[in-house]
Design an enzyme around this catalytic site. Structure first.
Site, mmCIF file in Angstrom:
data_model
loop_
_atom_site.group_PDB
_atom_site.id
_atom_site.type_symbol
_atom_site.label_atom_id
_atom_site.label_comp_id
_atom_site.label_asym_id
_atom_site.label_seq_id
_atom_site.Cartn_x
_atom_site.Cartn_y
_atom_site.Cartn_z
ATOM 1 C CD GLU A 290 74.253 28.728 65.734
ATOM 2 O OE1 GLU A 290 74.797 29.294 66.728
ATOM 3 O OE2 GLU A 290 73.203 29.119 65.227
ATOM 4 C CB CYS B 255 73.106 32.621 68.631
ATOM 5 S SG CYS B 255 72.828 32.234 66.923
ATOM 6 C CD GLU C 211 72.565 33.149 73.771
ATOM 7 O OE1 GLU C 211 72.185 32.021 74.113
ATOM 8 O OE2 GLU C 211 72.942 33.417 72.611
ATOM 9 C CE LYS D 273 61.783 19.171 69.891
ATOM 10 N NZ LYS D 273 61.146 20.414 70.377
HETATM 11 P P1 NAI Z 1 66.468 25.092 74.195
HETATM 12 O O1 NAI Z 1 67.897 24.816 73.922
HETATM 13 O O2 NAI Z 1 65.842 24.498 75.405
HETATM 14 O O3 NAI Z 1 65.575 24.611 72.934
HETATM 15 C C1 NAI Z 1 66.047 24.440 71.623
HETATM 16 C C2 NAI Z 1 65.465 23.158 71.042
HETATM 17 O O4 NAI Z 1 65.939 22.036 71.781
HETATM 18 C C3 NAI Z 1 63.935 23.080 71.108
HETATM 19 O O5 NAI Z 1 63.454 22.439 69.952
HETATM 20 C C4 NAI Z 1 63.703 22.204 72.331
HETATM 21 O O6 NAI Z 1 62.473 21.520 72.325
HETATM 22 C C5 NAI Z 1 64.859 21.220 72.204
HETATM 23 N N1 NAI Z 1 65.210 20.529 73.444
HETATM 24 C C6 NAI Z 1 65.077 20.985 74.725
HETATM 25 N N2 NAI Z 1 65.500 20.044 75.595
HETATM 26 C C7 NAI Z 1 65.924 18.981 74.865
HETATM 27 C C8 NAI Z 1 66.477 17.714 75.181
HETATM 28 N N3 NAI Z 1 66.682 17.338 76.438
HETATM 29 N N4 NAI Z 1 66.818 16.882 74.170
HETATM 30 C C9 NAI Z 1 66.637 17.238 72.893
HETATM 31 N N5 NAI Z 1 66.097 18.418 72.528
HETATM 32 C C10 NAI Z 1 65.744 19.287 73.493
HETATM 33 O O7 NAI Z 1 66.279 26.661 74.194
HETATM 34 P P2 NAI Z 1 65.103 27.520 74.880
HETATM 35 O O8 NAI Z 1 64.693 26.908 76.175
HETATM 36 O O9 NAI Z 1 64.075 27.717 73.850
HETATM 37 O O10 NAI Z 1 65.849 28.905 75.143
HETATM 38 C C11 NAI Z 1 66.705 29.062 76.265
HETATM 39 C C12 NAI Z 1 67.935 29.850 75.908
HETATM 40 O O11 NAI Z 1 68.678 29.176 74.911
HETATM 41 C C13 NAI Z 1 67.678 31.230 75.303
HETATM 42 O O12 NAI Z 1 67.452 32.196 76.257
HETATM 43 C C14 NAI Z 1 68.950 31.469 74.549
HETATM 44 O O13 NAI Z 1 69.928 31.958 75.432
HETATM 45 C C15 NAI Z 1 69.354 30.088 74.068
HETATM 46 N N6 NAI Z 1 68.956 29.851 72.659
HETATM 47 C C16 NAI Z 1 69.899 29.952 71.688
HETATM 48 C C17 NAI Z 1 69.543 29.810 70.354
HETATM 49 C C18 NAI Z 1 70.527 29.941 69.255
HETATM 50 O O14 NAI Z 1 70.173 30.387 68.187
HETATM 51 N N7 NAI Z 1 71.753 29.518 69.429
HETATM 52 C C19 NAI Z 1 68.147 29.571 69.957
HETATM 53 C C20 NAI Z 1 67.234 29.425 71.063
HETATM 54 C C21 NAI Z 1 67.646 29.573 72.354
#
Ligand code: NAI
Ligand code: MG
Length: 500
Positions: free
Chosen positions: A265, A300, A402, A191
């Site tokens: 992660e 991250c 973060e 996804k």
């Molecule tokens: P997010 O965690 O909401 O999104 C990451 C992935 O999870 C996307 O593909 C999203 O569609 C999916 N997702 C969202 N809700 C879900 C659910 N209920 N069930 C299954 N999949 C779901 O991250 P977002 O909103 O893009 O960014 C928010 C914060 O997250 C950022 O400001 C940052 O702090 C952190 N982040 C950390 C990352 C890392 O590399 N560890 C990468 C992206 C964001």
């Protein structure tokens, strides 16, 4: 079913984006969402609409998982080295398309071509190549049980893997998941992140030329509507997720109900510790790399907390600010650009709120570095000037949460034990770095820093063959290594043969 666009590498990223519009990749074919719905993908440097992505939901998830489950039976029966060879062949195809993939990812994410996007595309090939060579390593053991009873363990794939990826380095983070999953004999449904669905979809098309249909499937869509049903689908036997800790917890709870393993992660608030005896210039340059300023801090592992020994504190802050000032912020597709844009309006507003909060904190000061691009074509671009904060307390939200933007907080310190306590005082524990010429001090901290990855006098991003993953709220499980494939994408079966 739609025709496959662009057989040859294309350097016209706009045409490519349009050609990829409206598709999932299921069973080796580009298909529309069953609902027919799509959502808009924008270029964050200009605000222009570049594509429409298929908006997946539970029905699309079911179609993709069903295809993957059928394909898995045959895929798992191929010799492991053959599977590896095919994944390595995909690496070759990606290398031929590096320039194309780099331009496309720059268009959809706003990451600068020279400093980030091209690097990411090359690393994807590297990771596929690395895992492609590990087919022979899926070994079990012979276990001494009793004479004339041969007891062995064999490693078997888990089945269909659901992989959920974010937008910051989508190709690379996807590669870390799909390459070990596939070589281990699983099939995969990815996804993609709603902010960056295009380049990873192009990779599906490339890999689909080599892998059997159904081995590798991709859906675009929103988290709750498309990601959640993927995790809860009964035929998904393993979930691997990269993203926020908040969603990581949701994914983990669903997986717990199903009793399936998860790899997470998540976020970070990684400390960089600088001693007065460090190589000064190298370390200032190291802070630029560590903070991932060229990725707008959207990493991250970004060194968003920098602790500097007091005698060099002022000089270090000045030198770092001067170095960031010299970085060029601008059109991500321009070779001169060092720093591109924030991914989305939502992230832009979130980062800006932290900056405003820091600037209005009593006793704190924030330096805005570099300069916004002057080009009128970029006036709607999501550019944020990097900010360097000093004088914040450890309790500040800027220090504890973060930010995922170009914002770092710098603190002076007086002794190694105090800085260790401060560095470990975080919910997150992903990465850390120590900069000093005193190896005894460096190693003493390396052993006691709470982190999945500690680097001394460098701060590289994730590398193939080196185990990567955090502890505490930064995650669960490791990626990027042989061990990650064996432990997270396979299980061990015991077989006993009684030949008495
Ligand atoms: P997010 O965690 O909401 O999104 C990451 C992935 O999870 C996307 O593909 C999203 O569609 C999916 N997702 C969202 N809700 C879900 C659910 N209920 N069930 C299954 N999949 C779901 O991250 P977002 O909103 O893009 O960014 C928010 C914060 O997250 C950022 O400001 C940052 O702090 C952190 N982040 C950390 C990352 C890392 O590399 N560890 C990468 C992206 C964001
Ligand atoms: Mg979110």
């Amino acid at each position: 079913m739609l025709d496959r666009p662009f057989q040859a590498p294309s350097l016209d990223q706009h045409a490519l984006a349009r050609g990829l519009s409206g598709h999932h990749f299921i069973g080796g074919h580009f298909v529309s969402a069953l609902s027919g719905r799509t959502f808009a993908v924008h270029n964050p440097a200009t605000g222009e609409l570049v594509a429409q992505a298929a908006e997946g939901d539970a029905a699309d998830v079911d179609a993709a998982v069903t295809n993957a489950a059928i394909a898995q039976k045959t895929w798992a029966r191929l010799p492991a080295r053959k599977r590896g060879a095919m994944v390595a062949q995909c690496a070759g195809l990606i290398r031929e398309h590096v320039e194309e993939l780099a331009r496309l990812i720059a268009l959809e994410t706003g990451k600068a071509l020279r400093t980030e996007s091209r690097v990411e595309a090359n690393t994807v090939a590297d990771i596929l190549e690395f895992y492609g060579g590990l087919g022979s390593e899926l070994k079990g053991e012979s276990v001494p049980f009793a004479p004339e009873i041969l007891s062995v363990t064999v490693r078997e794939p888990l089945g269909v893997v659901g992989a959920i990826i974010p937008w910051n380095v989508p190709m690379l983070l996807m590669a870390l998941k799909i390459a070990p999953a596939l070589v281990a004999g699983n099939t995969v449904v990815v996804k993609s992140a709603e902010e960056a669905p295009l380049t990873v979809l192009r990779i599906c098309e490339l890999m689909g030329r080599i892998l059997p249909p159904g081995c590798f499937n991709m859906l675009s869509g929103y988290g709750p509507e498309c990601g959640a049903p993927l995790v809860s689908h009964p035929k998904i036997r393993k979930v691997t997720f990269t993203g926020s800790a908040e969603v990581g917890r949701i994914v983990s709870k669903t997986a717990a109900d199903k009793l399936i393993p998860v790899t997470l992660e998540l976020g970070g608030k990684s400390p960089m510790i600088v001693f007065a005896d460090c190589e000064f210039d190298t370390t200032v340059g190291g802070a630029i790399t560590s903070m991932r300023f060229t990725r707008q801090g959207q990493s991250c592992t970004a060194a968003s907390r920098i602790y500097v020994e007091r005698p060099i504190f002022d000089a270090f802050v000045d030198a770092l600010a001067a170095k960031v000032d010299a970085m060029v912020m601008g059109d991500p597709l321009d070779e001169k650009t060092d720093i591109g844009t924030i991914i989305s309006r939502e992230q832009f507003d979130k980062v800006q709120r932290y900056i405003d909060e820091g600037l209005s904190t009593k006793g704190a000061s924030g330096r805005a570095c570099s300069a916004l691009p002057a080009d009128p074509a970029l006036k709607k671009g999501l550019f944020i000037r990097p900010h360097i904060f000093t004088g914040l307390s450890n309790e500040s939200r800027l220090v504890q949460e973060e930010i995922f933007g170009p914002v770092t907080c710098i603190f002076p310190f007086d002794d190694a034990e105090a800085v260790l306590t401060a560095a470990n005082d975080s919910e997150y524990s992903l990465a850390a770095s120590v900069w000093t010429n005193n190896l005894r001090v460096a190693m003493s901290l390396a052993h006691r820093l709470e982190a999945g990855l500690v680097q001394i006098n460098q701060n590289l991003v994730v590398q193939a063959n080196l185990s990567y993953g955090g502890v505490k709220s930064s995650g669960l499980g490791k990626e990027a290594s042989l061990e990650a494939m064996l432990e997270h994408f396979m299980h061990k079966k015991t077989i006993m043969v009684n030949y008495q």
